[in-house]
Scaffold this active site. Structure first.
Site, PDB file in Angstrom:
ATOM      1  N   SER A 271       0.872  -1.183   0.000  1.00 27.83           N
ATOM      2  CA  SER A 271       0.000   0.000   0.000  1.00 27.83           C
ATOM      3  C   SER A 271       0.905   1.228   0.000  1.00 27.83           C
ATOM      4  O   SER A 271       0.955   2.008   0.942  1.00 27.83           O
ATOM      5  CB  SER A 271      -0.964  -0.015   1.187  1.00 27.83           C
ATOM      6  OG  SER A 271      -0.369   0.361   2.381  1.00 27.83           O
TER       7      SER A 271
ATOM      8  N   GLN B 105      -6.741  -1.159   7.297  1.00 28.65           N
ATOM      9  CA  GLN B 105      -5.603  -2.024   6.945  1.00 28.65           C
ATOM     10  C   GLN B 105      -4.992  -2.744   8.152  1.00 28.65           C
ATOM     11  O   GLN B 105      -4.621  -3.903   8.050  1.00 28.65           O
ATOM     12  CB  GLN B 105      -4.531  -1.185   6.232  1.00 28.65           C
ATOM     13  CG  GLN B 105      -3.323  -1.973   5.771  1.00 28.65           C
ATOM     14  CD  GLN B 105      -2.337  -1.078   5.021  1.00 28.65           C
ATOM     15  OE1 GLN B 105      -2.539  -0.752   3.866  1.00 28.65           O
ATOM     16  NE2 GLN B 105      -1.276  -0.663   5.684  1.00 28.65           N
TER      17      GLN B 105
ATOM     18  N   ASP C 233      -3.859   1.568  11.526  1.00 29.74           N
ATOM     19  CA  ASP C 233      -3.435   2.174  10.270  1.00 29.74           C
ATOM     20  C   ASP C 233      -4.616   2.048   9.318  1.00 29.74           C
ATOM     21  O   ASP C 233      -4.916   0.956   8.847  1.00 29.74           O
ATOM     22  CB  ASP C 233      -2.186   1.486   9.699  1.00 29.74           C
ATOM     23  CG  ASP C 233      -1.720   2.145   8.395  1.00 29.74           C
ATOM     24  OD1 ASP C 233      -2.371   3.122   7.945  1.00 29.74           O
ATOM     25  OD2 ASP C 233      -0.721   1.676   7.821  1.00 29.74           O
TER      26      ASP C 233
ATOM     27  N   GLU D 201      -3.008   6.096  12.077  1.00 27.95           N
ATOM     28  CA  GLU D 201      -2.152   6.383  10.918  1.00 27.95           C
ATOM     29  C   GLU D 201      -3.000   6.545   9.659  1.00 27.95           C
ATOM     30  O   GLU D 201      -3.959   5.780   9.458  1.00 27.95           O
ATOM     31  CB  GLU D 201      -1.169   5.211  10.771  1.00 27.95           C
ATOM     32  CG  GLU D 201      -0.176   5.328   9.635  1.00 27.95           C
ATOM     33  CD  GLU D 201       0.729   4.093   9.585  1.00 27.95           C
ATOM     34  OE1 GLU D 201       1.061   3.535  10.658  1.00 27.95           O
ATOM     35  OE2 GLU D 201       1.083   3.662   8.470  1.00 27.95           O
TER      36      GLU D 201
ATOM     37  N   ASP E 139       1.743   8.560   7.079  1.00 27.17           N
ATOM     38  CA  ASP E 139       2.623   7.600   6.394  1.00 27.17           C
ATOM     39  C   ASP E 139       2.613   7.941   4.911  1.00 27.17           C
ATOM     40  O   ASP E 139       3.523   8.613   4.409  1.00 27.17           O
ATOM     41  CB  ASP E 139       2.127   6.182   6.679  1.00 27.17           C
ATOM     42  CG  ASP E 139       2.779   5.119   5.796  1.00 27.17           C
ATOM     43  OD1 ASP E 139       3.841   5.403   5.210  1.00 27.17           O
ATOM     44  OD2 ASP E 139       2.230   3.996   5.684  1.00 27.17           O
TER      45      ASP E 139
ATOM     46  N   HIS F  86       8.445  -1.030   9.567  1.00 27.45           N
ATOM     47  CA  HIS F  86       8.691  -2.043   8.535  1.00 27.45           C
ATOM     48  C   HIS F  86       7.843  -1.760   7.294  1.00 27.45           C
ATOM     49  O   HIS F  86       7.064  -0.810   7.276  1.00 27.45           O
ATOM     50  CB  HIS F  86       8.374  -3.437   9.086  1.00 27.45           C
ATOM     51  CG  HIS F  86       6.907  -3.654   9.427  1.00 27.45           C
ATOM     52  ND1 HIS F  86       6.378  -4.892   9.675  1.00 27.45           N
ATOM     53  CD2 HIS F  86       5.854  -2.783   9.558  1.00 27.45           C
ATOM     54  CE1 HIS F  86       5.087  -4.787   9.935  1.00 27.45           C
ATOM     55  NE2 HIS F  86       4.754  -3.520   9.881  1.00 27.45           N
ATOM     56  N   ARG F  87       7.936  -2.618   6.285  1.00 21.74           N
ATOM     57  CA  ARG F  87       7.024  -2.649   5.153  1.00 21.74           C
ATOM     58  C   ARG F  87       6.301  -3.982   5.161  1.00 21.74           C
ATOM     59  O   ARG F  87       6.706  -4.923   5.839  1.00 21.74           O
ATOM     60  CB  ARG F  87       7.772  -2.497   3.806  1.00 21.74           C
ATOM     61  CG  ARG F  87       8.593  -1.241   3.642  1.00 21.74           C
ATOM     62  CD  ARG F  87       7.839   0.044   3.893  1.00 21.74           C
ATOM     63  NE  ARG F  87       6.629   0.243   3.095  1.00 21.74           N
ATOM     64  CZ  ARG F  87       6.502   1.132   2.122  1.00 21.74           C
ATOM     65  NH1 ARG F  87       7.530   1.891   1.785  1.00 21.74           N
ATOM     66  NH2 ARG F  87       5.352   1.287   1.491  1.00 21.74           N
ATOM     67  N   SER F  88       5.247  -4.084   4.348  1.00 19.15           N
ATOM     68  CA  SER F  88       4.529  -5.365   4.304  1.00 19.15           C
ATOM     69  C   SER F  88       5.397  -6.461   3.680  1.00 19.15           C
ATOM     70  O   SER F  88       5.306  -7.626   4.058  1.00 19.15           O
ATOM     71  CB  SER F  88       3.211  -5.210   3.552  1.00 19.15           C
ATOM     72  OG  SER F  88       3.407  -4.586   2.309  1.00 19.15           O
TER      73      SER F  88
HETATM   74  P1  PGA Z   1       3.065  -1.203   3.016  1.00 23.57           P
HETATM   75  O1  PGA Z   1       2.075  -1.031   4.251  1.00 23.57           O
HETATM   76  O2  PGA Z   1       4.402  -1.613   3.539  1.00 23.57           O
HETATM   77  O3  PGA Z   1       2.365  -2.271   2.220  1.00 23.57           O
HETATM   78  O4  PGA Z   1       3.097   0.131   2.321  1.00 23.57           O
HETATM   79  C1  PGA Z   1       2.485  -0.599   5.507  1.00 23.57           C
HETATM   80  C2  PGA Z   1       1.802   0.664   5.902  1.00 23.57           C
HETATM   81  O5  PGA Z   1       0.914   1.186   5.179  1.00 23.57           O
HETATM   82  O6  PGA Z   1       2.135   1.185   6.959  1.00 23.57           O
HETATM   83 ZN    ZN Z   2       0.630   2.941   6.678  1.00 24.16          ZN
END
Ligand code: PGA
Ligand code: ZN
Length: 399
Positions: free
Chosen positions: A40, A152, A230, A273, A300, A353-355
């Protein structure tokens, strides 16, 4: 002096290739780091290139300027060279994935040369003695899982934990308790990209379950656990209709602001967030005005770890905190500058972190080095526990 920079493709937690960098120095220093990857992603993030293209471009433009030229311990020099070698605003030449992997690997090599742990190299001897509270993703959906919640991430926040280890175990217990509560309701659930449960339930039911799980574990451990969200609202926002599209309803901007403010009140959320679209500084400001003294309103996708976007937000009172993801901006120097700008203006920073992740632990060290109140790095799963367990080890070393 850096004598070699080696780049390769390795696997990330989604099974996709990502960039890993090794940095070697003349005095025998060694650092290795890998780039994470978002799903995302914010519209204004630095550009992640396809890994083989990012590696080829970095080998051509950046590596020759680093080898024999830069000191691994001089992070600003290394990161300045990465920027100059790339030559664009958004790392679209060498890729933010190559940039961040090299930047983080150089920091580790710099720490290795000094014989210091990374957090100490990054933070210096005057860093704070506080440890970040981990925010644990326990139920989620959005872009991280199909047919799950609209919001999310539902994040457990063990704010009263006496130690980072207690906090880490508390989040794992909330995660396990959520699973039990889903079983009791006969709701099957797999896991999303970050290891959170991804049941096919609506947000209202998720709030019920998380609230119950948090209070159950709170009673067991005897310290305060709150929770946060978030929303990743940019993913729900429809530019045409100017509404936030939920599975069962749609909300215009005023309704979205009122909805989030109600959630903050009702659930005493400590953290929210991206409650609004990434282009709507004004709506962020309205919400922050309303609930900013009760909760962290965090940008973010809004700020993408970018000091220009953050400065714009500070001018407008658009939030009171910023999420820090080094790969959103491309270097550790840029991430540090964002944290500094935030701090000077009374904004908190939350390292994240990231997803899509790897076993890399750099963000655990970054969070300790910069003395931030929270780190968001999941609750369970190997690429998440890599960071959580590193936090436990750092605390063990430092106290
Ligand atoms: P992403 O999601 O690492 O897939 O961007 C994490 C977030 O939105 O905080
Ligand atoms: Zn986020």
């Amino acid at each position: 002096l850096i004598t070699d920079v080696r780049l390769r493709e390795v696997l990330d937690s989604r099974g996709n290739p990502t960039v890993e960098a090794d940095v070697l120095t003349e005095s025998g220093g060694f650092g290795r780091a890998a780039a994470p990857s978002g799903a995302s992603t914010g519209e204004y993030e630095a550009i992640e290139r396809e890994p083989s293209a990012a590696i080829a471009a970095a080998r051509k433009h950046a590596v020759p300027r680093l080898v024999g030229e830069a000191f691994a311990g001089n992070q600003r020099e290394v990161d300045g060279i990465l920027r100059a070698a790339d030559g664009t605003e958004d790392f679209s030449e060498i890729g933010a994935n190559s940039a961040v992997a090299i930047s983080m690997a150089a920091a580790k090599a710099g720490a290795d040369v000094l014989g210091a742990p990374l957090f100490q190299h990054l933070g210096g001897t005057f860093r704070g003695q506080n440890f970040p509270v981990p925010l644990g993703n326990v139920i989620g959906g959005g872009e991280h899982a199909a047919d799950a919640t609209d919001i999310q991430e539902f994040l457990s926040a063990p704010v009263g934990a006496p130690s980072v280890a207690d906090a880490v175990f508390a989040n794992a217990a909330v995660h396990a308790t959520v699973s039990e509560l889903l079983h009791e309701r006969d709701v099957p659930a797999g896991k999303g990209d970050e290891g959170a449960w991804a049941p096919s339930i609506d947000d209202a039911e998720a709030f019920e379950i998380v609230e119950e799980a948090v209070s159950t574990v709170e009673a067991e451990v005897g310290f305060e656990i709150r929770f946060g969200l978030d929303v990743a609202a940019a993913e729900m926002y429809d530019d045409e209709s100017e509404t936030y599209e939920y599975s069962d309803t749609s909300r215009d901007t005023d309704q979205q602001i009122a909805y989030i403010a109600d959630l903050v009140e009702e659930y005493e959320l400590v953290y929210v967030e991206d409650p609004l679209d990434e282009n709507d500084y004004e709506a962020f400001a309205t919400l922050t005005e309303e609930v900013g003294d009760q909760t962290l309103v965090c940008g973010d996708d809004l700020f993408v770890t970018n000091t220009e976007r953050l400065a714009h937000g500070i001018d407008r009172g658009a939030a009171n905190s910023i999420l820090i993801k080094p790969n959103q901006i491309g270097t550790l120097t840029d991430a540090f500058d964002a944290i500094e700008l935030a701090r000077e203006n009374g904004y908190e920073s939350i390292v994240s972190h990231r997803s899509g992740e790897t076993e890399d632990t750099t963000i655990a060290h970054l969070a300790v080095a910069t003395d931030v109140p929270f780190i968001k790095t999941g609750a369970v799963g190997g690429e998440r526990t890599a960071k959580l367990n590193e936090l436990i080890r750092i605390a063990d070393d430092a106290t």
